[in-house]
Scaffold this active site. Structure first.
Site, PDB file in Angstrom:
ATOM      1  N   ASP A 172      12.102  63.597  49.188  1.00 58.72           N
ATOM      2  CA  ASP A 172      13.460  63.462  49.732  1.00 58.72           C
ATOM      3  C   ASP A 172      13.499  62.322  50.744  1.00 58.72           C
ATOM      4  O   ASP A 172      14.274  62.309  51.682  1.00 58.72           O
ATOM      5  CB  ASP A 172      13.946  64.766  50.380  1.00 58.72           C
ATOM      6  CG  ASP A 172      15.468  64.816  50.563  1.00 58.72           C
ATOM      7  OD1 ASP A 172      16.181  64.028  49.907  1.00 58.72           O
ATOM      8  OD2 ASP A 172      15.932  65.635  51.370  1.00 58.72           O
ATOM      9  N   HIS A 187      16.190  58.551  48.424  1.00 63.20           N
ATOM     10  CA  HIS A 187      17.497  57.940  48.711  1.00 63.20           C
ATOM     11  C   HIS A 187      17.284  56.436  48.936  1.00 63.20           C
ATOM     12  O   HIS A 187      17.228  55.946  50.067  1.00 63.20           O
ATOM     13  CB  HIS A 187      18.138  58.612  49.924  1.00 63.20           C
ATOM     14  CG  HIS A 187      18.469  60.053  49.673  1.00 63.20           C
ATOM     15  ND1 HIS A 187      19.678  60.458  49.142  1.00 63.20           N
ATOM     16  CD2 HIS A 187      17.734  61.181  49.841  1.00 63.20           C
ATOM     17  CE1 HIS A 187      19.683  61.771  48.998  1.00 63.20           C
ATOM     18  NE2 HIS A 187      18.510  62.232  49.416  1.00 63.20           N
ATOM     19  N   GLU A 230      26.542  62.521  57.622  1.00 63.81           N
ATOM     20  CA  GLU A 230      27.187  63.802  57.968  1.00 63.81           C
ATOM     21  C   GLU A 230      27.741  63.830  59.382  1.00 63.81           C
ATOM     22  O   GLU A 230      28.539  64.717  59.715  1.00 63.81           O
ATOM     23  CB  GLU A 230      26.200  64.965  57.786  1.00 63.81           C
ATOM     24  CG  GLU A 230      25.863  65.287  56.345  1.00 63.81           C
ATOM     25  CD  GLU A 230      24.599  64.622  55.870  1.00 63.81           C
ATOM     26  OE1 GLU A 230      24.022  65.123  54.888  1.00 63.81           O
ATOM     27  OE2 GLU A 230      24.179  63.612  56.464  1.00 63.81           O
ATOM     28  N   TYR A 258      26.416  64.611  45.121  1.00 65.87           N
ATOM     29  CA  TYR A 258      26.718  66.015  45.379  1.00 65.87           C
ATOM     30  C   TYR A 258      27.948  66.459  44.590  1.00 65.87           C
ATOM     31  O   TYR A 258      28.050  67.587  44.145  1.00 65.87           O
ATOM     32  CB  TYR A 258      27.000  66.214  46.871  1.00 65.87           C
ATOM     33  CG  TYR A 258      25.780  66.432  47.736  1.00 65.87           C
ATOM     34  CD1 TYR A 258      24.542  65.924  47.378  1.00 65.87           C
ATOM     35  CD2 TYR A 258      25.881  67.131  48.929  1.00 65.87           C
ATOM     36  CE1 TYR A 258      23.429  66.113  48.181  1.00 65.87           C
ATOM     37  CE2 TYR A 258      24.779  67.326  49.744  1.00 65.87           C
ATOM     38  CZ  TYR A 258      23.553  66.820  49.364  1.00 65.87           C
ATOM     39  OH  TYR A 258      22.467  67.006  50.163  1.00 65.87           O
ATOM     40  N   HIS A 306      14.289  71.133  46.451  1.00 64.94           N
ATOM     41  CA  HIS A 306      14.336  71.703  47.811  1.00 64.94           C
ATOM     42  C   HIS A 306      14.176  73.228  47.766  1.00 64.94           C
ATOM     43  O   HIS A 306      14.716  73.940  48.611  1.00 64.94           O
ATOM     44  CB  HIS A 306      15.634  71.355  48.545  1.00 64.94           C
ATOM     45  CG  HIS A 306      16.052  69.931  48.455  1.00 64.94           C
ATOM     46  ND1 HIS A 306      15.164  68.890  48.472  1.00 64.94           N
ATOM     47  CD2 HIS A 306      17.299  69.368  48.331  1.00 64.94           C
ATOM     48  CE1 HIS A 306      15.833  67.741  48.377  1.00 64.94           C
ATOM     49  NE2 HIS A 306      17.109  68.009  48.283  1.00 64.94           N
ATOM     50  N   ARG A 308      13.224  75.606  50.754  1.00 61.97           N
ATOM     51  CA  ARG A 308      14.122  75.576  51.918  1.00 61.97           C
ATOM     52  C   ARG A 308      14.179  76.923  52.637  1.00 61.97           C
ATOM     53  O   ARG A 308      14.315  76.981  53.861  1.00 61.97           O
ATOM     54  CB  ARG A 308      15.513  75.171  51.433  1.00 61.97           C
ATOM     55  CG  ARG A 308      16.558  75.068  52.476  1.00 61.97           C
ATOM     56  CD  ARG A 308      17.903  74.757  51.867  1.00 61.97           C
ATOM     57  NE  ARG A 308      17.960  73.488  51.173  1.00 61.97           N
ATOM     58  CZ  ARG A 308      18.061  72.303  51.773  1.00 61.97           C
ATOM     59  NH1 ARG A 308      18.049  72.242  53.094  1.00 61.97           N
ATOM     60  NH2 ARG A 308      18.150  71.205  51.065  1.00 61.97           N
ATOM     61  N   ARG A 356      28.045  71.701  51.635  1.00 62.65           N
ATOM     62  CA  ARG A 356      28.511  70.335  51.408  1.00 62.65           C
ATOM     63  C   ARG A 356      28.759  70.041  49.934  1.00 62.65           C
ATOM     64  O   ARG A 356      29.189  68.942  49.582  1.00 62.65           O
ATOM     65  CB  ARG A 356      27.476  69.339  51.947  1.00 62.65           C
ATOM     66  CG  ARG A 356      27.262  69.397  53.442  1.00 62.65           C
ATOM     67  CD  ARG A 356      25.966  68.693  53.835  1.00 62.65           C
ATOM     68  NE  ARG A 356      24.803  69.422  53.349  1.00 62.65           N
ATOM     69  CZ  ARG A 356      23.547  68.962  53.403  1.00 62.65           C
ATOM     70  NH1 ARG A 356      23.318  67.761  53.902  1.00 62.65           N
ATOM     71  NH2 ARG A 356      22.559  69.678  52.954  1.00 62.65           N
ATOM     72  N   LYS A 397      22.357  64.024  38.956  1.00 63.55           N
ATOM     73  CA  LYS A 397      22.085  64.877  40.110  1.00 63.55           C
ATOM     74  C   LYS A 397      23.383  65.469  40.632  1.00 63.55           C
ATOM     75  O   LYS A 397      24.435  64.825  40.581  1.00 63.55           O
ATOM     76  CB  LYS A 397      21.415  64.073  41.218  1.00 63.55           C
ATOM     77  CG  LYS A 397      21.128  64.913  42.479  1.00 63.55           C
ATOM     78  CD  LYS A 397      21.470  64.172  43.737  1.00 63.55           C
ATOM     79  CE  LYS A 397      21.281  65.109  44.945  1.00 63.55           C
ATOM     80  NZ  LYS A 397      20.954  64.390  46.151  1.00 63.55           N
ATOM     81  N   THR A 446      24.950  63.331  49.953  1.00 66.29           N
ATOM     82  CA  THR A 446      26.263  63.845  50.330  1.00 66.29           C
ATOM     83  C   THR A 446      27.349  62.794  50.167  1.00 66.29           C
ATOM     84  O   THR A 446      28.461  63.091  49.719  1.00 66.29           O
ATOM     85  CB  THR A 446      26.246  64.292  51.815  1.00 66.29           C
ATOM     86  OG1 THR A 446      25.103  65.116  52.045  1.00 66.29           O
ATOM     87  CG2 THR A 446      27.498  65.056  52.159  1.00 66.29           C
ATOM     88  N   HIS A 458      12.504  61.879  44.007  1.00 63.13           N
ATOM     89  CA  HIS A 458      13.685  62.230  44.803  1.00 63.13           C
ATOM     90  C   HIS A 458      13.724  61.379  46.070  1.00 63.13           C
ATOM     91  O   HIS A 458      13.264  61.792  47.138  1.00 63.13           O
ATOM     92  CB  HIS A 458      13.650  63.716  45.180  1.00 63.13           C
ATOM     93  CG  HIS A 458      14.981  64.259  45.607  1.00 63.13           C
ATOM     94  ND1 HIS A 458      15.723  65.124  44.825  1.00 63.13           N
ATOM     95  CD2 HIS A 458      15.723  64.057  46.723  1.00 63.13           C
ATOM     96  CE1 HIS A 458      16.850  65.436  45.453  1.00 63.13           C
ATOM     97  NE2 HIS A 458      16.860  64.797  46.613  1.00 63.13           N
ATOM     98  N   HIS A 477      20.334  69.717  43.763  1.00 60.34           N
ATOM     99  CA  HIS A 477      20.041  69.907  45.183  1.00 60.34           C
ATOM    100  C   HIS A 477      20.397  71.342  45.527  1.00 60.34           C
ATOM    101  O   HIS A 477      21.527  71.786  45.304  1.00 60.34           O
ATOM    102  CB  HIS A 477      20.875  68.927  46.009  1.00 60.34           C
ATOM    103  CG  HIS A 477      21.046  69.330  47.446  1.00 60.34           C
ATOM    104  ND1 HIS A 477      20.375  68.715  48.483  1.00 60.34           N
ATOM    105  CD2 HIS A 477      21.834  70.279  48.036  1.00 60.34           C
ATOM    106  CE1 HIS A 477      20.743  69.262  49.626  1.00 60.34           C
ATOM    107  NE2 HIS A 477      21.619  70.221  49.382  1.00 60.34           N
TER     108      HIS A 477
END
Length: 390
Positions: A285, A70, A77, A137, A230, A233, A169, A162, A106, A68, A201
């Protein structure tokens, strides 16, 4: 089998091998990017021109698989200035990552699956192994070919999809859309000979894992093809995740989330709940944004996730929580390889890719090998990405 006609033979000698199971003191012979032999005593002269690397007193184990990341950045955001940059090769290897799975977050407006595919291929050329998930997302998912099923079937580096659920979001997709997405990924995996997984997510919404159960109710996708990530969380979500795992699902704990359920706590609690570690994975992440929202959903701060949390979690599990090194390694190695169907990854075994970490007795990274090439020595990258400063 690797082509040995022009192979550079390398003998890693005298390390304590965790494969991840404890194999004791072993020698490991590499060539052509693969592991050729593992034995208690491999003679240095077994092949001509063999480079011998003495590792007495150190630990040898599989390289981390981080599913996971990016790779082309995340965030955004709080506007364009909060878009995180692409990850560099050395940031991954210095964290012990030899296999990585990239994804979008996002922002699927200024970030695209096509760009992610290019980055994935670039990292493979630079020396590590990289895969990707299509989608983001939003649902319906942004794709390269026009459908999730075609992306997974036809594009070599795409192994699943994903999306985001239970998050302010996310796209608030219907149960039917989510089920259709997961079914497409599943069939694409069957046609393409891949895992065909769907990664979700998970946000802070009180809905928790309900969207995943709706997928199971509205499709025939097996629970083993759905991965909530996640899940540490918040406390309520983690309790639901333990239930999901007890029913046969796999759960992904994020090492970059410091609490309220710390990653080490999450793994220990899973073990105490009699959940097999084969159904628990750990990912960073990494390189994604770390936004902070107030109760009204307003952004109050933002940061960038690193990768050091993977090793930190491993060390905490072993040094502070008393978990064996063999078990602490599984959520970063065999468990991930098993869930994602990555053949030849996650285990130090004859015929597998030579993706290896050399750890000090204090469990610090000393060396990293990716497909048999040394990428890190004394904790610092000796191989840099194409545009990294030397």
């Amino acid at each position: 089998m690797p082509d040995l006609s022009t192979a550079n033979f390398m003998l890693l000698q005298g390390a304590h091998l965790f494969a991840p199971e404890d194999r004791g003191i072993c020698d490991v012979l590499l060539a052509g990017g693969r592991i050729l032999s593992i034995d208690t005593d491999i003679p240095a002269g077994i092949v001509p021109d063999c480079t011998v690397i003495p590792l007495h007193g150190q630990i040898l184990c599989p390289g981390f698989i981080d599913q996971h990341v990016h790779l082309i950045g995340g965030g955004g955001e709080a506007g364009p200035t909060t878009r995180t940059p692409e990850v560099s090769l050395s940031r991954l290897t210095e964290a012990g990552i030899t296999t990585v799975v990239g994804l979008l977050g996002t922002d699927s407006v200024t970030r695209h699956p096509e760009s992610l595919l290019a980055k994935t291929r670039a990292l493979n050329e630079e020396g590590i192994t990289a895969w990707m998930l299509t989608g983001a997302y939003h649902v319906p998912s942004p794709t390269i070919t026009g459908s999730v099923e075609k992306d997974v079937t036809l594009i070599d580096r795409v192994i699943g999809v994903k999306c985001a659920v239970s998050d302010h979001r996310s796209a608030a997709a219907s149960d039917e859309l989510l089920a259709s997405m997961a079914a497409e990924a599943r069939v694409g995996g069957l046609l393409g000979g891949k895992a065909g997984v769907s990664v979700f997510h998970m946000g802070n919404s009180k809905k928790g894992l309900k969207p995943l159960y709706h997928v199971l109710e509205n499709s025939d996708v097996p629970i083993g093809k759905l991965l909530p990530t996640h899940v540490n969380r918040n406390e309520a979500l983690f309790e639901q995740a333990l239930e999901f795992a007890l029913k046969g699902g796999t759960i992904d704990i994020t090492s970059g989330i410091p609490g309220p359920v710390t990653p080490a706590d999450g793994i220990i609690r899973a073990v105490k709940a009699n959940i097999p570690l084969s159904r628990v994975t750990l990912s960073s992440d990494g390189n994604g944004s770390q936004p902070i929202f107030d109760a009204g959903g307003n952004l109050t701060g933002i940061g960038v996730a690193g990768f050091e949390s993977l090793l930190n979690t491993l060390r905490e599990l072993v040094i502070e929580r008393g978990l064996s090194l063999a078990d602490a390694l599984r959520p970063l190695t065999t468990s991930v390889a098993g869930f994602l169907g990555l053949v030849g990854k996650g285990e130090v075994a004859v015929g597998n890719d030579a993706d290896l970490l050399v750890l000090t007795p204090e469990l610090r990274i000393d060396q990293v090998y990716a497909r048999g090439k040394r990428m890190v020595i004394h904790g610092k990258a000796c191989v840099k990405g194409t545009f990294e400063a030397v």
